[in-house]
Design a protein around this motif. Structure first.
Motif, short mmCIF file in Angstrom:
data_model
loop_
_atom_site.label_atom_id
_atom_site.label_comp_id
_atom_site.label_asym_id
_atom_site.label_seq_id
_atom_site.Cartn_x
_atom_site.Cartn_y
_atom_site.Cartn_z
N GLU A 176 -38.62 -17.83 -75.46
CA GLU A 176 -39.16 -17.54 -76.68
C GLU A 176 -39.28 -16.27 -77.06
O GLU A 176 -39.12 -15.80 -78.24
N ASP A 177 -39.54 -15.47 -76.14
CA ASP A 177 -39.75 -13.94 -76.33
C ASP A 177 -38.31 -13.53 -76.91
O ASP A 177 -38.19 -12.68 -77.76
N ASN A 178 -37.22 -13.77 -76.08
CA ASN A 178 -36.01 -13.42 -76.62
C ASN A 178 -35.55 -14.19 -78.00
O ASN A 178 -34.79 -13.40 -78.43
N LYS A 179 -35.97 -15.27 -78.06
CA LYS A 179 -35.56 -15.87 -79.43
C LYS A 179 -36.37 -15.04 -80.58
O LYS A 179 -35.80 -14.86 -81.46
N GLU A 180 -37.60 -14.67 -80.25
CA GLU A 180 -38.46 -13.94 -81.30
C GLU A 180 -37.58 -12.38 -81.54
O GLU A 180 -37.41 -12.21 -82.74
N THR A 227 -28.97 -22.35 -75.67
CA THR A 227 -27.98 -22.94 -74.67
C THR A 227 -28.26 -22.25 -73.22
O THR A 227 -28.83 -21.11 -73.38
N GLU A 228 -27.38 -22.68 -72.36
CA GLU A 228 -27.52 -21.77 -71.02
C GLU A 228 -27.00 -20.34 -71.19
O GLU A 228 -27.50 -19.53 -70.45
N ASN A 229 -26.20 -20.10 -72.08
CA ASN A 229 -25.48 -19.05 -72.26
C ASN A 229 -25.85 -17.98 -73.44
O ASN A 229 -25.53 -16.83 -73.48
N TYR A 230 -26.37 -18.79 -74.50
CA TYR A 230 -26.79 -17.75 -75.61
C TYR A 230 -27.68 -18.43 -76.60
O TYR A 230 -28.10 -19.92 -76.35
N LEU A 231 -28.24 -17.82 -77.73
CA LEU A 231 -29.36 -18.49 -78.75
C LEU A 231 -28.14 -18.31 -79.83
O LEU A 231 -27.49 -17.31 -80.10
N LYS A 232 -28.04 -19.56 -80.55
CA LYS A 232 -27.06 -19.40 -81.98
C LYS A 232 -28.09 -19.83 -83.11
O LYS A 232 -28.86 -20.47 -83.06
N ALA A 233 -27.76 -19.02 -84.05
CA ALA A 233 -28.60 -19.25 -85.62
C ALA A 233 -27.30 -19.92 -86.32
O ALA A 233 -26.41 -19.11 -86.59
N SER A 234 -27.65 -20.77 -86.98
CA SER A 234 -26.59 -21.36 -88.18
C SER A 234 -27.61 -21.30 -89.25
O SER A 234 -28.66 -21.76 -89.37
N PHE A 235 -26.96 -20.78 -90.34
CA PHE A 235 -27.45 -20.53 -91.70
C PHE A 235 -26.51 -20.49 -92.75
O PHE A 235 -25.52 -20.01 -92.60
N ASN A 236 -27.22 -20.29 -93.93
CA ASN A 236 -26.59 -19.99 -95.22
C ASN A 236 -26.75 -18.55 -95.58
O ASN A 236 -28.06 -18.24 -95.69
N TRP A 237 -25.92 -17.81 -95.94
CA TRP A 237 -26.06 -16.41 -96.33
C TRP A 237 -24.98 -16.27 -97.47
O TRP A 237 -23.64 -16.10 -97.13
N ASN A 238 -25.23 -15.66 -98.45
CA ASN A 238 -24.28 -15.33 -99.72
C ASN A 238 -23.46 -16.55 -100.01
O ASN A 238 -22.45 -16.14 -100.18
#
Length: 159
Positions: free
Chosen positions: A39-43, A64-75
């Motif tokens: 959670e700290d790293n996600k912050e 995931t085990e290896n990374y945090l992924k953000a999916s979003f809309n931008w421009n």
């Protein structure tokens, strides 16, 4: 004799329940501290995302085990940004139209994969300078994922 067995059984139950509570408490603390680290790293990742893509909308996070992924809309684009567990960006990708692929790649795909339709095309940009395009092609029950360089070289990434 029977009352002594019952007393002994009650003592064992109490002892086990106390040990069980201690074990449960320890497991909870370990899980909580591990979750708190994530959670700290996600912050940190959220803060970095807000700085880099201030107008991001509909942000969805995946851990995931290896990374945090953000999916979003931008421009008016669908993006995915990947962060390591220190909250630092390691790659970003965006969904693109197949017509945005290098022309040489478009020609190669048309010749080598007649009858296939494009399912999804993504531009991938890693922080270590790796820049690729990926496109998935579908025909009947067959799906192929191609990797394309910026020069237009096409290779099968996965069948």
């Amino acid at each position: 004799m029977k009352p002594q067995i019952n007393l002994l059984a009650d003592k064992v139950k109490r002892l086990l329940s106390r040990k069980g509570i201690v074990v449960l408490l320890a497991a909870t603390l370990v899980t909580s501290s591990a979750f708190a680290g994530v959670e700290d790293n996600k912050e940190k990742a959220i803060k970095n995302l807000r700085e880099e893509f201030a107008s991001a909308k509909d942000v969805q996070w995946k851990v995931t085990e290896n990374y945090l992924k953000a999916s979003f809309n931008w421009n008016n684009q669908q993006l995915e940004v990947f962060y390591n567990y220190e909250g630092e960006m390691i790659a970003k990708s965006r969904h693109i139209e197949p017509t945005s692929l290098p022309l040489d790649a478009q020609q190669t795909i048309t010749k080598k994969y007649p009858g296939y339709r494009s399912d999804e095309t993504v531009e991938y940009d890693g922080i270590e300078g790796d820049h690729y395009f990926y496109t998935s092609l579908v025909k009947d029950n067959t799906k192929i994922l191609l990797q394309i360089t910026t020069q237009g070289d096409v290779s099968v990434y996965r069948k």
